[in-house]
Design a protein around this motif. Structure first.
Motif, PDB file in Angstrom:
ATOM      1  N   ARG A  33       7.498 -31.743 -14.450  1.00 45.26           N
ATOM      2  CA  ARG A  33       8.120 -32.357 -15.677  1.00 45.26           C
ATOM      3  C   ARG A  33       8.858 -31.466 -16.563  1.00 45.26           C
ATOM      4  O   ARG A  33       9.569 -31.410 -17.346  1.00 45.26           O
ATOM      5  CB  ARG A  33       7.171 -33.014 -16.478  1.00 45.26           C
ATOM      6  N   ARG A  34       8.382 -29.982 -16.314  1.00 45.70           N
ATOM      7  CA  ARG A  34       9.079 -28.885 -17.132  1.00 45.70           C
ATOM      8  C   ARG A  34      10.712 -28.924 -17.105  1.00 45.70           C
ATOM      9  O   ARG A  34      11.170 -28.532 -18.005  1.00 45.70           O
ATOM     10  CB  ARG A  34       8.674 -27.686 -16.697  1.00 45.70           C
ATOM     11  N   HIS A  35      11.344 -29.168 -15.970  1.00 49.51           N
ATOM     12  CA  HIS A  35      12.738 -29.247 -15.864  1.00 49.51           C
ATOM     13  C   HIS A  35      13.558 -30.506 -16.759  1.00 49.51           C
ATOM     14  O   HIS A  35      14.521 -30.055 -17.020  1.00 49.51           O
ATOM     15  CB  HIS A  35      13.224 -29.264 -14.442  1.00 49.51           C
ATOM     16  N   ILE A  36      12.503 -31.420 -17.286  1.00 47.87           N
ATOM     17  CA  ILE A  36      13.150 -32.563 -18.089  1.00 47.87           C
ATOM     18  C   ILE A  36      12.760 -32.128 -19.411  1.00 47.87           C
ATOM     19  O   ILE A  36      13.160 -33.053 -20.172  1.00 47.87           O
ATOM     20  CB  ILE A  36      12.894 -33.735 -17.277  1.00 47.87           C
ATOM     21  N   THR A  37      12.008 -31.137 -19.790  1.00 52.12           N
ATOM     22  CA  THR A  37      11.498 -31.061 -21.332  1.00 52.12           C
ATOM     23  C   THR A  37      12.747 -30.845 -22.096  1.00 52.12           C
ATOM     24  O   THR A  37      12.716 -31.321 -23.316  1.00 52.12           O
ATOM     25  CB  THR A  37      10.743 -29.949 -21.277  1.00 52.12           C
TER      26      THR A  37
END
Length: 301
Positions: A84-88
């Motif tokens: 999920r980090r890439h969409i934060t």
């Protein structure tokens, strides 16, 4: 024009398209991760968590104000390296647009990073996350209005967003079946892997959908439990946003889902963006991202 000239022209066009794709991806992944205001677990596994982002509009919210809740489901072909980090940055962008935001993590591929998803774990997690979301949001995101919940997801996350809105259409023996539609205001699916049959024909993400269901030996028996194009009509307002220059998940996949919805008697919105590839939809620096935010707002408000 000679054959050599035609070949050079096509080669130049291909190189230009590849350069454009590379530039889009570089821009989307150039933003630093945005830390959430709170994180809550919906299960015991480290990936069974939801990040919460409080709304940060241009004006402070009154103490008693409530705003729509946007639930974000990230993509990455259901493969382990993509969390999920890439969409934060996209989640933070939506929070700055005045939405309350929940960013859902879930179990993806296991030991082999090239293998997509886990059956049934990926679906177990999405169902559990959405079942737990009302209570978790009330505790960690009091500004959120659960009556105005919109789900958005990108690529493989777009598939999952469509799937959670269709749980009431699953076969009755599915462990994720709901007796009535989920209380959602709508779904905005971004370049979604929305039709597994068409995705397989075009080898989308190296046949990730087939891997998600456990491979060729299980695909046919599990497809009715997982393929959004077979779970229609949902009765929930749905919009697809798709770049016409997307070579990761080509527009024909979204078009096929919209056609299947129409045959089932449901109108699904399909916003096609010219000269836009796969990643600008979640890139806060891209005009396409503003289009996505507006599509969400139209359903949420």
């Amino acid at each position: 024009m000679s054959d050599d000239a035609v070949a050079r022209e096509h080669g130049a066009a291909g190189a230009s398209a590849a350069d454009a794709r590379a530039a889009e991806e570089k821009s989307a992944f150039s933003h630093p991760p945005v830390d959430p205001d709170a994180t809550a677990a919906y299960g015991d596994h480290p990936d069974q968590v939801i990040d919460f982002y409080a709304p940060r509009g241009p004006e402070p919210l009154p103490d008693d104000a409530h705003v729509p809740l946007v639930v974000v489901v990230h993509g990455g072909a259901w493969r382990a390296p993509y969390d999920r980090r890439h969409i934060t940055p996209f989640a933070g962008y939506l929070a700055r647009r005045g939405f309350a935001v929940a960013n859902v993590e879930y179990r993806r591929g296991q030991d082999d990073p090239a293998v997509a998803g886990r059956w049934p774990d990926t679906f177990d997690d999405l169902a559990a996350a959405f079942d737990a979301l009302p209570a978790l949001a009330a505790a960690h995101l009091p500004q959120a209005d659960p009556r105005r919940t919109v789900v958005t997801g990108h690529s493989a996350g777009g598939h999952l967003a469509l799937w959670v809105a269709a749980r009431h259409l699953l076969p009755a023996d599915a462990p994720w079946f709901l007796a009535r539609p989920a209380p959602l205001r709508g779904v905005v699916a971004l370049a979604p892997i929305a039709d597994f049959t068409v995705a397989g024909k075009f080898d989308v993400c190296s046949d990730a959908a087939r891997q998600l269901l456990g491979g060729e030996g299980h695909f046919a028996e599990r497809q009715p439990y997982a393929d959004p194009a077979l779970l229609l009509p949902t009765g929930i307002a749905t919009t697809l946003v798709q770049g016409r220059a997307d070579t990761v998940v080509p527009e024909i996949v979204a078009e096929s889902y919209a056609d299947a919805a129409a045959k089932a008697g449901e109108v699904v919105g399909l916003t096609l963006l010219a000269d836009v590839g796969h990643f600008p939809l979640i890139d806060p620096a891209a005009d396409a991202c503003a289009v996505v935010a507006e599509e969400i707002a139209q359903l949420a408000w």
